[in-house]
Design an enzyme around this catalytic site. Structure first.
Site, PDB file in Angstrom:
ATOM      1  N   HIS A 280       0.855  -1.178   0.000  1.00 52.42           N
ATOM      2  CA  HIS A 280       0.000   0.000   0.000  1.00 52.42           C
ATOM      3  C   HIS A 280       0.889   1.226   0.000  1.00 52.42           C
ATOM      4  O   HIS A 280       1.941   1.232   0.634  1.00 52.42           O
ATOM      5  CB  HIS A 280      -0.899   0.007   1.245  1.00 52.42           C
ATOM      6  N   ASP A 337      -8.056  -5.197   0.165  1.00 52.74           N
ATOM      7  CA  ASP A 337      -8.635  -6.005  -0.902  1.00 52.74           C
ATOM      8  C   ASP A 337      -8.251  -7.469  -0.834  1.00 52.74           C
ATOM      9  O   ASP A 337      -8.762  -8.279  -1.611  1.00 52.74           O
ATOM     10  CB  ASP A 337      -8.214  -5.442  -2.269  1.00 52.74           C
TER      11      ASP A 337
HETATM   12  N1  ACO Z   1       4.187  -7.704  -4.876  1.00 51.68           N
HETATM   13  C1  ACO Z   1       5.537  -7.719  -5.025  1.00 51.68           C
HETATM   14  N2  ACO Z   1       6.326  -6.630  -4.863  1.00 51.68           N
HETATM   15  C2  ACO Z   1       5.721  -5.477  -4.550  1.00 51.68           C
HETATM   16  C3  ACO Z   1       4.316  -5.387  -4.374  1.00 51.68           C
HETATM   17  C4  ACO Z   1       3.554  -6.561  -4.549  1.00 51.68           C
HETATM   18  N3  ACO Z   1       2.210  -6.537  -4.397  1.00 51.68           N
HETATM   19  N4  ACO Z   1       3.983  -4.114  -4.066  1.00 51.68           N
HETATM   20  C5  ACO Z   1       5.122  -3.421  -4.039  1.00 51.68           C
HETATM   21  N5  ACO Z   1       6.175  -4.239  -4.328  1.00 51.68           N
HETATM   22  C6  ACO Z   1       7.601  -3.859  -4.331  1.00 51.68           C
HETATM   23  C7  ACO Z   1       7.961  -3.072  -5.585  1.00 51.68           C
HETATM   24  O1  ACO Z   1       8.389  -3.925  -6.610  1.00 51.68           O
HETATM   25  C8  ACO Z   1       9.067  -2.171  -5.059  1.00 51.68           C
HETATM   26  O2  ACO Z   1      10.229  -2.956  -4.932  1.00 51.68           O
HETATM   27  P1  ACO Z   1      11.696  -2.270  -5.165  1.00 51.68           P
HETATM   28  O3  ACO Z   1      11.799  -1.209  -4.102  1.00 51.68           O
HETATM   29  O4  ACO Z   1      12.647  -3.399  -5.025  1.00 51.68           O
HETATM   30  O5  ACO Z   1      11.643  -1.677  -6.561  1.00 51.68           O
HETATM   31  C9  ACO Z   1       8.598  -1.827  -3.637  1.00 51.68           C
HETATM   32  O6  ACO Z   1       7.790  -2.969  -3.228  1.00 51.68           O
HETATM   33  C10 ACO Z   1       7.786  -0.555  -3.530  1.00 51.68           C
HETATM   34  O7  ACO Z   1       6.698  -0.653  -4.436  1.00 51.68           O
HETATM   35  P2  ACO Z   1       6.087   0.577  -5.237  1.00 51.68           P
HETATM   36  O8  ACO Z   1       5.361   0.044  -6.432  1.00 51.68           O
HETATM   37  O9  ACO Z   1       7.139   1.605  -5.433  1.00 51.68           O
HETATM   38  O10 ACO Z   1       5.038   1.140  -4.165  1.00 51.68           O
HETATM   39  P3  ACO Z   1       3.847   2.099  -4.489  1.00 51.68           P
HETATM   40  O11 ACO Z   1       3.536   2.813  -3.216  1.00 51.68           O
HETATM   41  O12 ACO Z   1       4.103   2.915  -5.717  1.00 51.68           O
HETATM   42  O13 ACO Z   1       2.646   1.091  -4.854  1.00 51.68           O
HETATM   43  C11 ACO Z   1       0.813  -0.386  -4.674  1.00 51.68           C
HETATM   44  C12 ACO Z   1       1.655   0.682  -3.973  1.00 51.68           C
HETATM   45  C13 ACO Z   1       0.342   0.123  -6.042  1.00 51.68           C
HETATM   46  C14 ACO Z   1      -0.434  -0.671  -3.832  1.00 51.68           C
HETATM   47  C15 ACO Z   1       1.663  -1.656  -4.852  1.00 51.68           C
HETATM   48  O14 ACO Z   1       2.044  -2.142  -3.581  1.00 51.68           O
HETATM   49  C16 ACO Z   1       0.949  -2.739  -5.645  1.00 51.68           C
HETATM   50  O15 ACO Z   1       1.010  -2.750  -6.880  1.00 51.68           O
HETATM   51  N6  ACO Z   1       0.242  -3.705  -4.947  1.00 51.68           N
HETATM   52  C17 ACO Z   1      -0.526  -4.703  -5.630  1.00 51.68           C
HETATM   53  C18 ACO Z   1      -1.859  -4.125  -6.093  1.00 51.68           C
HETATM   54  C19 ACO Z   1      -2.810  -3.867  -4.958  1.00 51.68           C
HETATM   55  O16 ACO Z   1      -3.027  -4.700  -4.093  1.00 51.68           O
HETATM   56  N7  ACO Z   1      -3.452  -2.680  -4.980  1.00 51.68           N
HETATM   57  C20 ACO Z   1      -4.480  -2.298  -3.984  1.00 51.68           C
HETATM   58  C21 ACO Z   1      -4.018  -1.176  -3.148  1.00 51.68           C
HETATM   59  S1  ACO Z   1      -5.166  -0.844  -1.873  1.00 51.68           S
HETATM   60  C22 ACO Z   1      -6.384   0.027  -2.628  1.00 51.68           C
HETATM   61  O17 ACO Z   1      -6.221   0.733  -3.572  1.00 51.68           O
HETATM   62  C23 ACO Z   1      -7.689  -0.100  -2.069  1.00 51.68           C
END
Ligand code: ACO
Length: 401
Positions: A280, A337
């Site tokens: 998140h 979620d």
């Molecule tokens: N699985 C694996 N790796 C992940 C995940 C994941 N679900 N989420 C983040 N990471 C990793 C990224 O690859 C990144 O790694 P790095 O630092 O080695 O490059 C690090 O964690 C940070 O991730 P970002 O994408 O930079 O974080 P951001 O804050 O931009 O994204 C998000 C947050 C979009 C929710 C992301 O965690 C994601 O895509 N999760 C999966 C989708 C999801 O569940 N979305 C629902 C969110 S809750 C809502 O909207 C109600």
């Protein structure tokens, strides 16, 4: 410091913050969120207490108007909503025009926008009274659109609820009552839906809410602003994650249930796969909503006698992620979620409708944020950029290129 002084002091320097990771877009008195400690409060009330003790309509009132309603206020609010809980008959023609396999989020977004055409008085709302009228209109009509979107997909005749039922009971009735059938509301299902809607009701300046505020800041109408918010919510990185989670869990099950294989895929940077429902932007701790939903999922499945193997896969993934260095280092915990889809499925809601249910829950939050933005007379949202394109180039005629 006002913006003119700042511009003067910095020579017009523009800050760049992709994804607005550290940029506040407004001041707000609606929702408090501490992502480091996993705290979420609506108007000062903890999400845990609201989910346990309040119903969705009370929470909607609280978010929109700032205080928990008295019985008289709540009754008036609901009566006003019920007076608006019908849609123009021509909306049915629009629904009929969509192909059966259209995604319900696209249908919902279009129908919400289309409501403006049938309710033009909802657009120019400057006084609190005009805002109130637009708010009860959409609170009344939105659940009808939600239910009809599902019924159209299932080939069921469109159906209105009843004035005798509460808000959430009406949602269930409009969605599930079959023709010539006495639909009995299961109190466990009703309580679980109340909880889910409350937990989704607001989450400060997330992608869809910021969209609603920024579209509304141009003084586009409430319904148009909400329609834009619905489109923003649709994406799998936001509200669309609840559908994506269930599809992922089903995929893991179909592939033999090897959670370790998918953990490895999620960590492999050459593989675009992400563990849906994990991580998140703001929570760097357990999402407090996920904790409540996890318990609710157990209760609903036990009460309904549903034995869902994907729940075991979900629990397995969670256990592995909590002790995995990659997930621990990045503070990736299950989000709201991760478990909601399992409950929706047990209730008989089709997977493609999951994000629509999220939209139904988020409606009062979007409305509250839009109303706050208008009451505070916020300026039009207009971010700047840093230009990285070509410098001046003389035009070259077609025959000379
Ligand atoms: N699985 C694996 N790796 C992940 C995940 C994941 N679900 N989420 C983040 N990471 C990793 C990224 O690859 C990144 O790694 P790095 O630092 O080695 O490059 C690090 O964690 C940070 O991730 P970002 O994408 O930079 O974080 P951001 O804050 O931009 O994204 C998000 C947050 C979009 C929710 C992301 O965690 C994601 O895509 N999760 C999966 C989708 C999801 O569940 N979305 C629902 C969110 S809750 C809502 O909207 C109600």
């Amino acid at each position: 410091i006002d913006i003119k002084t700042l511009r003067g002091a910095t020579g017009g320097v523009v800050t760049i913050d992709p994804g607005y990771k550290n940029t506040g877009s407004c001041q707000s008195a609606i929702t408090f969120l501490n992502g480091e400690e996993g705290v979420l409060r609506y108007r000062g009330y903890s999400i845990e207490e609201l989910a346990e003790k309040a119903d969705f309509l009370e929470v909607a009132y609280l978010l929109i108007f700032g205080e928990l309603p008295t019985k008289v206020q709540l009754d008036k609010f609901y009566n006003d909503i019920l007076d608006e809980a019908i849609v123009d008959d021509d909306i049915k023609k629009i629904i009929d025009a969509f192909p059966k396999n259209a995604h319900p989020m696209g249908v919902l977004s279009s129908l919400t926008s289309a409501l403006t055409a049938f309710n033009p008085s909802s657009v120019n709302v400057d006084s609190e009274e005009e805002m109130y009228n637009a708010i009860v209109k959409i609170m009344g009509k939105f659940p009808v659109l939600v239910a009809w979107t599902m019924r159209k997909k299932q080939g069921m005749p469109l159906h209105y609820g009843s004035r005798k039922l509460g808000y959430v009971e009406n949602v269930l009735t409009m969605m599930f009552q079959k023709p010539n059938d006495e639909y009995e509301i299961n109190p466990i299902v009703k309580d679980a839906l109340d909880k889910l809607l409350i937990l989704h009701a607001d989450h400060e300046q997330n992608c869809s809410t910021s969209t609603v505020r920024i579209v509304g800041s141009s003084h586009a109408g409430l319904f148009a602003s909400l329609s834009a918010g619905i489109s923003a919510l649709w994406g799998p990185l936001h509200g669309g994650a609840n559908q994506a989670v269930l599809e992922m869990l089903e995929g893991i099950k179909a592939d033999g249930g090897d959670t370790k294989k998918y953990m490895a895929k999620a960590k492999d940077k050459s593989d675009p796969f992400r563990l849906m429902g994990f991580g998140h932007r703001v929570y760097k701790n357990f999402d407090p909503r996920a904790k409540i939903i996890k318990v609710a999922a157990d209760e609903v499945l036990a009460d309904l006698g549903v034995n869902d193997p994907v729940l075991d896969i979900a629990k397995g993934l969670e256990q592995e992620a909590l002790s995995d260095q990659y997930f621990v280092d990045r503070k990736l915990y299950p989000n709201v979620d991760f478990y909601s889809g399992i409950i929706y499925r047990a209730m008989g809601i089709p997977v493609e409708m999951f994000t629509v249910m999220f939209a139904l829950g988020r409606l009062p939050g979007w409305i509250a944020q839009w109303r706050e933005m208008r009451l505070r007379k916020e300026p039009i949202g207009r971010p700047r950029q840093i230009y990285t394109g070509e410098n001046y180039r003389p035009f070259v005629k077609l025959e000379d290129r």
